[in-house]
Design an enzyme around this catalytic site. Structure first.
Site, PDB file in Angstrom:
ATOM      1  CE  LYS A 207      -4.472   0.790   0.145  1.00  0.00           C
ATOM      2  NZ  LYS A 207      -5.555  -0.104  -0.273  1.00  0.00           N
TER       3      LYS A 207
ATOM      4  CG  ASP B 230      -7.309   3.058  -0.814  1.00  0.00           C
ATOM      5  OD1 ASP B 230      -7.768   1.914  -0.774  1.00  0.00           O
ATOM      6  OD2 ASP B 230      -7.380   3.836   0.160  1.00  0.00           O
TER       7      ASP B 230
END
Ligand code: NDP
Ligand code: 2IT
Length: 446
Positions: free
Chosen positions: A124, A164
Site C-alpha cells: 500500500k 484507493d
C-alpha cells in the site's frame, strides 16, 4: 506463538501505530490455534516475518501549486509481502495518511490478495496530500512529483499500485504517464488505468459490485432474498456509488450515502433519478452531498453524522474509511434488526463493533473478503496486460462473480465454528494466511 507476547513486542517496537496494531491483533487471534498446531512455523519465526513489512519507502514530495508556492507532502510505499506474487495494492491521497494507516492497509492487503486466488503480494502507498480543492494541474504536478520519487521501486513484476481513497482513474493516469516517461516502457505497472491504455473493463465497478456479490453469497446461506431489503451505505466515492448502483439493480433499497461532511438519508429509498444525479455530482462535478437536498428536498442531509443511527436498515455496507462504525453504531444497527454487514471499506468497523456483530451471530463480512473484488479485478487487468489482450465486460464480470463465490467458500470452509455459525473473520484470516505461510515456508528465511 504466544499471541500476547508477539503483540506486545510489535507495540513496543512500533509504538503510536494504532491502526496497524488493530489489524495485526485481529489476524493473530484468528490464526493462533492453527499456527501453534504447526511448530515448523515458529521454528523459523514466521509470524514476525509476516507481520513486519518487507520494506518501507518514505520520501518528501515537493510540488508547486497554482499560485507558485512550493508545497511539501510526505509520500510512502509499504511493500509488505511478496511471497505469492508481486507487491500489489492501492495508493491513498488523504490528509490523514500516515505510516500506521498504510502499514495496516498493506498488512490487510496481503491476506486479501491471497484470498483472491490470484498471484499478488501485498502493498500500500500514499501521501498526506489532500486532493480536495486542488486544480487539475495541481493534481497532475503532485502525481508526477510522487512518481518521480517512487518509480524505481515499481514494475509489472515488482510492485503494481492502483487507486484507493483520493486516487481514481485521473490520478492513476497521471502517475502511469510519468512512470512510462521515466522507464520508457509501456507495461502493466499500474492497474485502474484508462481503457485506452490497458485498463480493464469493470475495474471501476469491481469493488462495489464484488461486495454485492459477496453479500448475495452470504444471504443465500440463510435463504434470504436481497429484493426489498433496506441497505445503508456510507461513503459516496468509488466503492459506495457502485455498491449502491448494484444494490438497486438487484432490487434492494438504498437508504443512505455519506461523505466526510455528513450523511444523506433516503427514508423511502433512492430513486434511479436521484442516484444518477448524485453519481454525476460526485464523479463529474466533484460536488458535496450537502448540495443534494437543494435539488431533492425529500432527501435529508445530516451534517457531521454517519448513517448508522439515522435510518432503519436490514443490511449495512460501510464503504468510506477505517473505524467509521463503532460499538454504539453496532448497537444501533443490531437494535433495529440488521441481519448483515458487508464491508466495502478496509477495517471500517472498530474491534468492539466486530465483536458485537459476531456475538449476535449476524452475517458479518470483513473488508478483506468482501471488498477483494477490486484488487481481484486489478489482477485480471494485470493478466490482460501480460497477454496484451482485453476481455469484454461480461467476461470480467463473470470472473469477478466466480472469484467472490470462491472467497466466500474459503471463508465458510475455515470459518465454520461449533454452533454452525460462519465466522467470516476467522475464515478469511485463516484462508488468507495458509497460502502465504506455505509460500514463505517453501522459500526459506528471507
Ligand atoms: P474514494 O476517495 O472514491 O471515496 C471515499 C469516500 O469516503 C468519499 O465519499 C469520502 O468523502 C469518504 N471519506 C473518506 N475519508 C473519510 C473520513 N475520514 N470520514 C468520513 N468519510 C470519509 O475512495 P474509495 O471509494 O476508493 O475507497 C473507500 C474505501 O474502500 C476505503 O477504505 C478504501 O481503502 C476501500 N477500498 C477501495 C478499493 C478501490 O478499488 N477503490 C478496493 C477495496 C477497498 P469525501 O468525498 O468527503 O472525502
Ligand atoms: O484496498 C484495496 O484493495 C484497493 N484499494 C485496491 C488495490 C488494487 O491494487 O487494486
Amino acid at each position: 506463538m504466544k499471541t500476547e507476547q508477539v503483540l506486545a513486542d510489535l507495540k513496543r517496537r512500533f509504538p503510536y501505530e494504532p491502526e496497524y496494531h488493530q489489524a495485526v491483533e485481529e489476524v493473530l487471534y484468528s490464526i493462533e490455534d492453527l499456527y501453534n498446531q504447526r511448530p515448523e512455523y515458529d521454528n523459523v519465526n514466521l509470524i514476525e516475518r509476516l507481520c513486519i513489512p518487507d520494506r518501507i519507502f518514505s520520501f518528501r514530495v515537493s510540488w508547486v501549486d497554482d499560485k507558485g508556492k512550493v508545497r511539501n507532502n510526505m509520500g510512502y510505499r509499504v511493500q509488505h509481502n511478496n511471497a505469492i506474487g508481486p507487491y500489489k495494492g492501492g495508493i491513498r491521497f488523504h490528509s490523514s495518511v500516515n505510516l500506521s494507516i498504510l502499514k495496516f492497509l498493506a498488512f490487510e492487503q496481503t491476506f486479501k490478495n491471497s484470498l483472491t486466488t490470484l498471484a499478488m503480494g501485498g502493498a500500500k502507498g500514499g501521501s498526506d496530500f489532500s486532493p480536495k480543492g486542488k486544480s487539475n494541474m495541481e493534481i497532475m504536478r503532485f502525481c508526477q512529483a510522487f512518481v518521480a520519487e517512487l518509480w524505481r521501486q515499481l514494475g509489472a513484476d515488482t510492485d503494481v499500485p492502483a487507486g484507493d481513497i483520493g486516487v481514481g482513474a485521473r490520478e492513476v493516469g497521471y502517475m502511469y504517464g510519468y512512470y512510462k516517461k521515466m522507464t520508457r516502457q509501456f507495461t502493466g505497472s499500474f492497474t485502474g488505468k484508462g481503457l485506452a491504455f490497458g485498463g480493464s473493463l469493470m475495474r471501476p465497478e469491481a469493488t462495489g459490485y464484488g461486495n454485492c456479490y459477496f453479500l448475495l453469497n452470504m444471504l443465500a446461506t440463510k435463504g434470504v432474498d436481497i429484493k426489498g431489503k433496506r441497505v445503508a451505505i456510507s461513503g459516496a466515492g468509488n466503492v459506495a456509488l457502485y455498491t449502491a448502483q448494484k444494490i438497486m439493480e438487484l432490487g434492494g433499497i438504498v437508504v443512505s450515502l455519506s461523505d466526510s461532511d455528513g450523511a444523506i438519508i433516503a427514508p423511502e429509498g433512492l430513486s434511479q433519478e436521484q442516484f444518477d444525479y448524485i453519481f454525476e455530482l460526485k464523479c463529474y462535478w466533484r460536488g458535496r452531498l450537502s448540495q443534494v437536498p437543494d435539488k431533492y428536498p425529500s432527501l435529508q442531509y445530516f451534517h457531521g453524522q454517519r448513517p448508522w443511527k439515522l435510518v432503519k436498515c436490514d443490511i449495512a455496507m460501510p464503504s468510506a474509511t477505517q473505524n467509521e462504525l463503532d460499538d454504539s453504531d453496532a448497537d444501533a444497527l443490531l437494535a433495529q434488526g440488521c441481519i448483515a454487514v458487508s464491508e466495502g471499506a478496509n477495517m471500517p468497523s472498530t474491534a468492539p463493533a466486530v465483536h458485537k456483530f459476531i456475538n449476535s451471530r449476524i452475517l458479518y463480512a470483513p473488508g478483506k473478503a468482501a471488498n477483494a473484488g477490486g484488487v481481484a479485478t486489478s489482477g485480471l487487468e494485470m493478466a490482460q496486460n501480460s497477454q496484451k489482450l482485453s476481455w469484454t465486460a461480461e467476461e470480467v464480470d463473470r470472473k469477478l462473480q466466480a472469484i467472490m463465490a470462491d472467497i466466500h467458500a474459503q471463508c465458510v470452509k475455515y470459518g465454520r465454528i461449533d454452533d454452525n455459525y460462519v465466522n467470516y473473520v476467522r475464515g478469511a484470516n485463516i484462508a488468507g494466511f495458509i497460502k502465504v505461510a506455505d509460500a514463505m515456508m517453501a522459500q526459506g528465511v528471507l
